[in-house]
Scaffold this motif. Structure first.
Motif, PDB file in Angstrom:
ATOM      1  N   PRO B  26       0.820  -1.230  -0.013  1.00  0.00           N
ATOM      2  CA  PRO B  26      -0.065   0.247  -0.109  1.00  0.00           C
ATOM      3  C   PRO B  26       0.769   1.221   0.149  1.00  0.00           C
ATOM      4  O   PRO B  26       0.291   2.048  -0.512  1.00  0.00           O
ATOM      5  CB  PRO B  26      -0.950  -0.185   1.345  1.00  0.00           C
ATOM      6  CG  PRO B  26      -0.880  -1.408   1.554  1.00  0.00           C
ATOM      7  CD  PRO B  26       0.286  -1.944   1.272  1.00  0.00           C
ATOM      8  N   LYS B  61      -2.281  -5.302   8.220  1.00  0.00           N
ATOM      9  CA  LYS B  61      -2.217  -5.316   6.777  1.00  0.00           C
ATOM     10  C   LYS B  61      -3.550  -4.464   6.496  1.00  0.00           C
ATOM     11  O   LYS B  61      -3.416  -3.662   5.524  1.00  0.00           O
ATOM     12  CB  LYS B  61      -2.533  -6.642   6.256  1.00  0.00           C
ATOM     13  CG  LYS B  61      -1.294  -7.331   6.140  1.00  0.00           C
ATOM     14  CD  LYS B  61      -1.128  -8.797   5.172  1.00  0.00           C
ATOM     15  CE  LYS B  61      -1.877  -9.892   5.688  1.00  0.00           C
ATOM     16  NZ  LYS B  61      -1.720 -10.924   4.952  1.00  0.00           N
ATOM     17  N   GLN B  62      -4.536  -4.720   7.201  1.00  0.00           N
ATOM     18  CA  GLN B  62      -5.786  -3.956   6.727  1.00  0.00           C
ATOM     19  C   GLN B  62      -5.800  -2.245   6.890  1.00  0.00           C
ATOM     20  O   GLN B  62      -6.116  -1.572   6.172  1.00  0.00           O
ATOM     21  CB  GLN B  62      -7.067  -4.423   7.571  1.00  0.00           C
ATOM     22  CG  GLN B  62      -8.310  -3.799   7.271  1.00  0.00           C
ATOM     23  CD  GLN B  62      -9.498  -4.299   8.309  1.00  0.00           C
ATOM     24  OE1 GLN B  62      -9.310  -5.396   9.069  1.00  0.00           O
ATOM     25  NE2 GLN B  62     -10.498  -3.638   8.301  1.00  0.00           N
ATOM     26  N   GLN B  65      -3.800  -0.229   4.714  1.00  0.00           N
ATOM     27  CA  GLN B  65      -4.318   0.109   3.485  1.00  0.00           C
ATOM     28  C   GLN B  65      -5.094   1.668   3.824  1.00  0.00           C
ATOM     29  O   GLN B  65      -5.130   2.623   2.949  1.00  0.00           O
ATOM     30  CB  GLN B  65      -5.729  -0.730   3.156  1.00  0.00           C
ATOM     31  CG  GLN B  65      -4.979  -1.959   2.744  1.00  0.00           C
ATOM     32  CD  GLN B  65      -4.587  -2.478   1.217  1.00  0.00           C
ATOM     33  OE1 GLN B  65      -4.857  -1.059   0.559  1.00  0.00           O
ATOM     34  NE2 GLN B  65      -4.303  -3.286   0.585  1.00  0.00           N
ATOM     35  N   GLU B  66      -5.550   1.659   5.188  1.00  0.00           N
ATOM     36  CA  GLU B  66      -6.136   2.961   5.528  1.00  0.00           C
ATOM     37  C   GLU B  66      -5.071   3.958   5.672  1.00  0.00           C
ATOM     38  O   GLU B  66      -5.199   5.203   5.206  1.00  0.00           O
ATOM     39  CB  GLU B  66      -6.617   2.595   7.024  1.00  0.00           C
ATOM     40  CG  GLU B  66      -8.054   1.819   7.038  1.00  0.00           C
ATOM     41  CD  GLU B  66      -8.628   1.653   8.317  1.00  0.00           C
ATOM     42  OE1 GLU B  66      -8.711   2.596   9.252  1.00  0.00           O
ATOM     43  OE2 GLU B  66      -8.879   0.592   8.806  1.00  0.00           O
ATOM     44  N   SER B  68      -2.282   4.274   4.153  1.00  0.00           N
ATOM     45  CA  SER B  68      -1.666   4.826   3.115  1.00  0.00           C
ATOM     46  C   SER B  68      -2.548   6.023   2.486  1.00  0.00           C
ATOM     47  O   SER B  68      -2.292   6.661   1.590  1.00  0.00           O
ATOM     48  CB  SER B  68      -1.707   3.711   1.957  1.00  0.00           C
ATOM     49  OG  SER B  68      -2.784   3.134   1.640  1.00  0.00           O
ATOM     50  N   LYS B  69      -3.823   5.963   2.985  1.00  0.00           N
ATOM     51  CA  LYS B  69      -4.774   7.036   2.218  1.00  0.00           C
ATOM     52  C   LYS B  69      -4.715   8.142   3.055  1.00  0.00           C
ATOM     53  O   LYS B  69      -5.557   9.175   2.621  1.00  0.00           O
ATOM     54  CB  LYS B  69      -6.181   6.367   2.163  1.00  0.00           C
ATOM     55  CG  LYS B  69      -6.156   5.306   1.065  1.00  0.00           C
ATOM     56  CD  LYS B  69      -7.703   4.467   1.429  1.00  0.00           C
ATOM     57  CE  LYS B  69      -7.649   3.226   0.361  1.00  0.00           C
ATOM     58  NZ  LYS B  69      -8.576   2.097   0.559  1.00  0.00           N
TER      59      LYS B  69
END
Lengths: 123, 132
Positions: B26, B61-62, B65-66, B68-69
């Motif tokens: 990510p 991991k989940q 993702q958050e 990276s935004k």
């Protein structure tokens, strides 16, 4: 001549003439001995305190030195840990692997809702 | 073979191992713009990732993702808030999770109203600091 012979001869020499001491001298010696004994019996601890006058101070210093050393070492360790890269790693790992989603930390609405409602687990 | 980026230099993306690249995917797009200290930190975290419990690995991991935004300001804000809350007693943390769950059940309109009641903190969206 061995050590025992030498000691015996020294004692004999020192004792020589004791019987011929004048009575005024023996009286002074007796008075001095009595006074020393009286002081000793009056305050048995005094002599020891005087002899080791520095001992209580040293003991106090030693009693303080160890906790101070522990505190200084702990603070140094804490500072080092907080400034170390591993501290940042643990912080981010804890946040990402924790049970609360990232958005719970940045959603201003959640903060407001916590404050506005009763049982708020705020800091 | 890609270097196991754990050293003192900030690794380029190409220097990460296959496992590190897989986990940090990510962040791939922004990797080369990250500050050197951040790149070192992420590569160290990726190296330690296998030591996490399975449920922690999944969350990591989940959440990545958050993460990276988020904007740099939001990342800083999340860190600060996490620091405040992580030392809560376990029962308070559990309560906080429950409260987050309840908050998520509110209608979006109500949540938006709550957000608007509080001005965005300085350094939020649009923060000009370099990404971390």
């Amino acid at each position: 001549m061995n050590e025992n012979d030498l000691a015996r001869r020294i004692v004999e020499r020192l004792d020589h003439g004791l019987d011929e001491l004048p009575s005024s001298t023996t009286q002074k010696l007796q008075a001095a001995r009595a006074a020393a004994l009286a002081r000793y019996r009056g305050d048995p601890g005094q002599g020891r305190w005087r002899a080791g006058a520095l001992l209580p101070g040293r003991g106090l210093a030693l009693r303080l030195a160890l906790p101070m050393a522990i505190v200084i070492a702990s603070l140094t360790g804490l500072l080092y840990w907080q400034m170390s890269p591993s501290h940042d790693d643990e912080l981010d790992t804890g946040m990402l692997a924790g049970e609360l989603p990232i958005h719970a930390y940045i959603d201003p609405g959640f903060d407001t809702w916590l404050r506005n409602t009763s049982h708020t687990p705020q800091q | 073979m890609a270097a196991q980026a754990q050293g003192t230099t900030a690794p380029a993306w190409s220097q990460l191992s296959a496992d590190q690249k897989h986990l940090l995917a990510p962040l791939a797009k922004e990797w080369d713009t990250l500050e050197p200290e951040s790149r070192k930190r992420w590569s160290r975290m990726a190296t330690r990732y296998p030591t996490l419990a399975p449920d922690q690995q999944n969350r990591f991991k989940q959440r990545l993702q958050e993460w990276s935004k988020l904007t740099p300001g939001e990342r800083g804000q999340a860190r600060e808030r996490y620091k405040e809350l992580r030392n809560l007693p376990p029962e308070r943390r559990k309560e906080l999770r429950q409260r987050w769950h309840e908050y998520q059940q509110l209608p979006e309109e109500q949540r938006q109203q709550l957000r608007e009641q509080q001005a965005p903190p300085p350094g939020g969206k649009g923060d000009a600091r370099p990404p971390r």
